[in-house]
Motif scaffolding. Structure first.
Motif, PDB file in Angstrom:
ATOM      1  N   GLY A  59       0.805  -1.211   0.000  1.00 32.61           N
ATOM      2  CA  GLY A  59       0.000   0.000   0.000  1.00 32.61           C
ATOM      3  C   GLY A  59       0.836   1.258   0.000  1.00 32.61           C
ATOM      4  O   GLY A  59       0.467   2.268   0.563  1.00 32.61           O
ATOM      5  N   MET A  60       2.033   1.233  -0.611  1.00 30.49           N
ATOM      6  CA  MET A  60       2.904   2.391  -0.600  1.00 30.49           C
ATOM      7  C   MET A  60       2.989   3.040  -1.957  1.00 30.49           C
ATOM      8  O   MET A  60       3.768   3.945  -2.156  1.00 30.49           O
ATOM      9  N   GLY A  61       2.241   2.559  -2.905  1.00 27.15           N
ATOM     10  CA  GLY A  61       2.343   3.120  -4.238  1.00 27.15           C
ATOM     11  C   GLY A  61       3.055   2.200  -5.198  1.00 27.15           C
ATOM     12  O   GLY A  61       3.447   2.602  -6.288  1.00 27.15           O
ATOM     13  N   GLU A  62       3.243   0.947  -4.808  1.00 23.93           N
ATOM     14  CA  GLU A  62       3.962   0.032  -5.693  1.00 23.93           C
ATOM     15  C   GLU A  62       3.174  -0.263  -6.968  1.00 23.93           C
ATOM     16  O   GLU A  62       3.751  -0.375  -8.047  1.00 23.93           O
ATOM     17  N   TYR A  87      -4.189  -8.936  -1.288  1.00 29.25           N
ATOM     18  CA  TYR A  87      -5.575  -8.567  -1.053  1.00 29.25           C
ATOM     19  C   TYR A  87      -6.375  -8.795  -2.323  1.00 29.25           C
ATOM     20  O   TYR A  87      -5.845  -9.201  -3.345  1.00 29.25           O
ATOM     21  N   VAL A  88      -7.681  -8.464  -2.240  1.00 26.59           N
ATOM     22  CA  VAL A  88      -8.522  -8.603  -3.430  1.00 26.59           C
ATOM     23  C   VAL A  88      -8.284  -7.396  -4.332  1.00 26.59           C
ATOM     24  O   VAL A  88      -8.430  -6.268  -3.895  1.00 26.59           O
TER      25      VAL A  88
ATOM     26  N   PRO B 439      -9.359   2.562  -3.955  1.00 28.60           N
ATOM     27  CA  PRO B 439      -8.044   1.917  -3.790  1.00 28.60           C
ATOM     28  C   PRO B 439      -7.929   0.711  -4.712  1.00 28.60           C
ATOM     29  O   PRO B 439      -8.932   0.162  -5.152  1.00 28.60           O
ATOM     30  N   TRP B 441      -6.373  -2.103  -3.756  1.00 29.62           N
ATOM     31  CA  TRP B 441      -6.533  -3.301  -2.922  1.00 29.62           C
ATOM     32  C   TRP B 441      -7.794  -3.155  -2.096  1.00 29.62           C
ATOM     33  O   TRP B 441      -8.040  -2.123  -1.495  1.00 29.62           O
ATOM     34  N   ARG B 495      -1.202   4.315   2.531  1.00 26.28           N
ATOM     35  CA  ARG B 495      -2.456   5.036   2.351  1.00 26.28           C
ATOM     36  C   ARG B 495      -3.614   4.059   2.463  1.00 26.28           C
ATOM     37  O   ARG B 495      -3.644   3.052   1.765  1.00 26.28           O
ATOM     38  N   LEU B 513      -6.450  -0.563   0.569  1.00 23.21           N
ATOM     39  CA  LEU B 513      -5.160   0.118   0.561  1.00 23.21           C
ATOM     40  C   LEU B 513      -4.923   0.711  -0.819  1.00 23.21           C
ATOM     41  O   LEU B 513      -5.156   0.069  -1.831  1.00 23.21           O
ATOM     42  N   PHE B 514      -4.436   1.948  -0.818  1.00 19.82           N
ATOM     43  CA  PHE B 514      -4.054   2.566  -2.096  1.00 19.82           C
ATOM     44  C   PHE B 514      -2.608   2.176  -2.372  1.00 19.82           C
ATOM     45  O   PHE B 514      -1.702   2.757  -1.805  1.00 19.82           O
ATOM     46  N   ALA B 515      -2.410   1.199  -3.207  1.00 20.80           N
ATOM     47  CA  ALA B 515      -1.038   0.736  -3.436  1.00 20.80           C
ATOM     48  C   ALA B 515      -0.349   1.583  -4.493  1.00 20.80           C
ATOM     49  O   ALA B 515      -0.968   1.966  -5.451  1.00 20.80           O
TER      50      ALA B 515
END
Lengths: 207, 515
Positions: A59-62, A87-88, B439, B441, B495, B513-515
């Motif tokens: 969840g870091m922008g990858e 995750y989904v 997001p 995820w 995020r 989650l905002f990946a």
């Protein structure tokens, strides 16, 4: 120096000499982030190779970093395989980002790593499948080397996303991601054909 | 007056010379040409595990005793012959391996051979118990002439089937059989030469009763050329009209209609292992051969299959079956074999396997892919090799990992986030939802976040940075959702997509989650 040897050294693109590293250009695929392209050798993601992204957490922008690439690939009607995502994947968001979900296949192998390795290798060898994203923490170096060969055969890019850093990994490009307010810090841990181990800040449109 | 002697020196000899066919008649209907394949050791070789390089016999009950029916070449070299009691055979050759002579087994094998022979011609006749007749005039040009075609047949019979056999080619079926069983291996293309070629054979070769053969020999007739000289009427009177009729058919003087073999509507191939096996590698090798038979069968019918089934038979235990399915109808043996390999790698044998059977029942007409006329270099067109390639990949993944492992996700028009995607179904409606901030995820279930000072807590304090976005929907479907969504950042920089329930106790949940 022997002239034959000289011409062999100069004309064979597979021989890399440290003294003229500027000459070594592996054309990469533009990543869609200008700051990043300037840092990476070849001006983008490596082609036909394995790349590692080490992030302390998800969840870091990858995914944001890879978005432009995924968009291009699905527009070319080539396929993307996701292996064991944590995750989904949220389809509306990915479609909003321009990814055609018709070309995204997700496999969630049960605990056996062997199946996952095998699946990644097969997918990399398949020409129609251009990108494989795999969320796997445990990957022996021998397996990464094998995947590297598979990527070369299939002309595809494999991205391994992991939490733990493995210094001796044979991947062609290794990045470390670190969060920031406006995007993400990308630190190049290793890049084939380059000495420039520097970090760069990539602005991401987070909200 | 004395009775007329058995052989009358009549000037009219049997039969009259065949008038040469007029060129016109020849042009209208080309003479058929029959290839006879005789399998003298079929009773023995029909047993799957029978090794060809050991002394072995097939025995049959005759008047309450076991009598040798067929002996292998090595057994024959040690003096074992047909008709010998099995005890005598043992005395001559102590290491003898004995099989029962099973007629059903021979017939099955003959039918398998007929199915195999269908690749060469469509006119095949089964001459039970151990010969096949193939009409080859119609197809020999396709295979590059008769010698090339015969070479091919011989090669496949020896290498693939490992049968010992004799062959002969003549314009009539009966002459071919006669010559084949006498082991002569002749090729006679013209009817006119039949008489002289057959004339060399002994009358013992004729398919008539022992008594009549004896009778013929008593009259001084030893070779068929002697029979040719006999008068037709006398022969018919003394030996019955069947013999004359048979000789006429053999020489092609009267037509000899035959029933043609029609191959069965479903494919079945069976292999019995010489010993019980525990090893899937061995199993795979045999299964591969069965698949090869299936591929030939399918090519002959221009068909392909969606699935086929392997049955593994154990001793005193229910048979296990392995079903191999493909996404696109196929007849590619390599593709099926690679899928089978994946299945077998996962399969653990519960008990040793005694025999294996491959069954395919539902056939689909084959529709080939069109290939480009000019061979483009593959490297220039990496994008074009698309669909079939990915189909193979998905099949392999499915075969190895099971069907429910592979998924695709699509968006569905629904405001409730957990209902806004659908697994494994292609959805055409792309909704307005796509335009909103979501997001990448999503957690399978929203996770309850603990609270500290009325603030949500996720591995540390969570700071809300954007929101709220209110989602109220679904009350009509029983899953009532009324929430305020926020975009938040935890203290490590991830995020998050969190929401607060608007009902009752206003709890906080993490939803993505905002990946």
């Amino acid at each position: 120096m022997n002239s034959q040897l000289q011409s062999l050294l100069e004309n064979n693109p597979r021989i890399w000499r440290a003294k003229d590293r500027g000459r070594y250009i592996e054309t990469g695929t533009p990543s869609g982030h200008p700051q990043l392209d300037a840092t990476l050798p070849g001006g983008g993601w490596p082609a036909n190779a394995i790349m590692e992204m080490v992030t302390p957490q998800w969840g870091m922008g990858e995914l944001q970093l890879l978005l432009p690439l995924m968009r291009t690939i699905t527009q070319q009607k080539r396929w993307i395989l996701w292996v064991s995502p944590p995750y989904v994947p949220y389809a509306p968001a990915l479609e909003r980002a321009g990814i055609d979900m018709d070309y995204v296949v997700i496999i969630q192998p049960d605990d056996s790593c062997k199946d996952a390795f095998w699946g990644i290798e097969k997918a990399l060898q398949t020409r129609a499948c251009a990108l494989v994203l795999a969320w796997m923490d445990w990957l022996p170096n021998a397996v990464v080397r094998r995947l590297q060969l598979a990527a070369e055969t299939g002309n595809s890019l494999g991205v391994l996303l992991r939490h733990r850093d493995n210094e001796h990994s044979p991947a062609a490009l290794r990045l470390h991601l670190h969060p920031s307010d406006k995007g993400v810090y990308v630190k190049v841990l290793k890049a084939r054909g380059s000495y420039r181990y520097r970090s760069v800040h990539v602005n991401l449109q987070l909200h | 007056m004395a009775k007329s002697p058995a052989v009358l020196p009549l000037p009219l000899s049997f039969p009259p010379e065949v008038p040469p066919p007029t060129s016109q008649a020849k042009a209208e209907t080309p003479q058929p040409l029959w290839l006879a394949l005789a399998f003298p050791k079929l009773a023995l070789e029909a047993h799957d595990g029978q090794q060809r390089d050991i002394p072995a016999v097939a025995v049959k009950e005759y008047k309450g005793r076991s009598v040798v029916h067929t002996a292998s070449r090595l057994a024959e070299m040690q003096g074992v012959g047909a008709g010998m009691p099995v005890n005598a055979a043992y005395a001559l050759c102590p290491g003898l391996v004995v099989y029962p002579a099973n007629e059903q087994l021979q017939l099955d094998r003959l039918q398998q051979l007929a199915v195999w022979a269908e690749q060469f011609t469509s006119k095949i006749n089964l001459q039970s118990p151990r010969a096949l007749l193939l009409e080859v005039r119609g197809s020999m040009k396709l295979f590059g002439g008769l010698p090339a075609m015969l070479d091919r047949i011989r090669q496949q019979l020896t290498e693939q089937w490992q049968h010992s056999f004799y062959s002969a080619v003549t314009p009539t079926p009966m002459a071919s059989l006669l010559l084949a069983f006498s082991g002569q291996g002749d090729v006679v293309q013209d009817k006119q030469h039949l008489r002289s070629v057959l004339g060399r054979l002994s009358v013992n070769r004729l398919p008539i009763g022992v008594k009549k053969k004896q009778q013929l020999r008593n009259t001084g007739v030893r070779l068929l050329s002697d029979v040719w000289r006999l008068p037709r009427e006398g022969l018919a009177r003394r030996f019955g009209p069947e013999l004359v009729n048979y000789l006429d058919r053999t020489l092609g003087l009267i037509p000899d209609p035959l029933d043609f073999f029609a191959s069965p509507d479903e494919f079945e191939a069976f292999y019995e292992f010489p010993m019980e096996i525990h090893n899937t590698d061995l199993l795979f090798n045999v299964a591969r051969q069965l698949l090869q038979q299936l591929a030939i069968f399918l090519r002959q019918r221009d068909a392909c299959i969606n699935q086929c089934r392997f049955q593994l038979y154990h001793d005193r235990q229910a048979a296990a079956s392995v079903i191999i399915g493909v996404r696109q109808p196929t007849r590619d043996q390599e593709q099926l074999a690679s899928l089978l390999e994946e299945h077998l790698n996962r399969l653990s044998l519960e008990a040793p396997v005694k025999s294996i059977k491959l069954v395919a029942t539902d056939f689909v007409p084959f529709s080939p892919q069109t290939l480009s006329l000019f061979l483009e270099p593959a490297l220039d067109q990496p994008l074009d090799c698309g669909e079939s390639d990915i189909e193979t990949l998905l099949e392999q993944l499915q075969a190895r990992m099971g069907g429910d492992v592979i998924r695709t996700f699509h968006s569905v028009a629904d405001h409730r986030p957990e209902n806004a995607y659908r697994v494994n179904e292609a959805s055409a409606t792309k909704s307005e939802l796509i335009k909103q901030q979501r997001p990448f995820w999503l957690l399978p279930e929203p996770r309850l976040l603990p609270q500290k000072n009325h603030q949500p807590w996720f591995q540390g304090p969570v700071a809300l940075i954007k929101g709220p976005e209110r989602i109220q929907a679904g009350w009509w479907a029983g899953r009532d959702v009324s929430r305020d969504y926020y975009i938040a950042v935890d203290n490590r920089g991830s995020r998050l997509w969190v929401f607060q329930e608007l009902s009752e106790d206003q709890r906080w949940y993490l939803h993505g989650l905002f990946a």
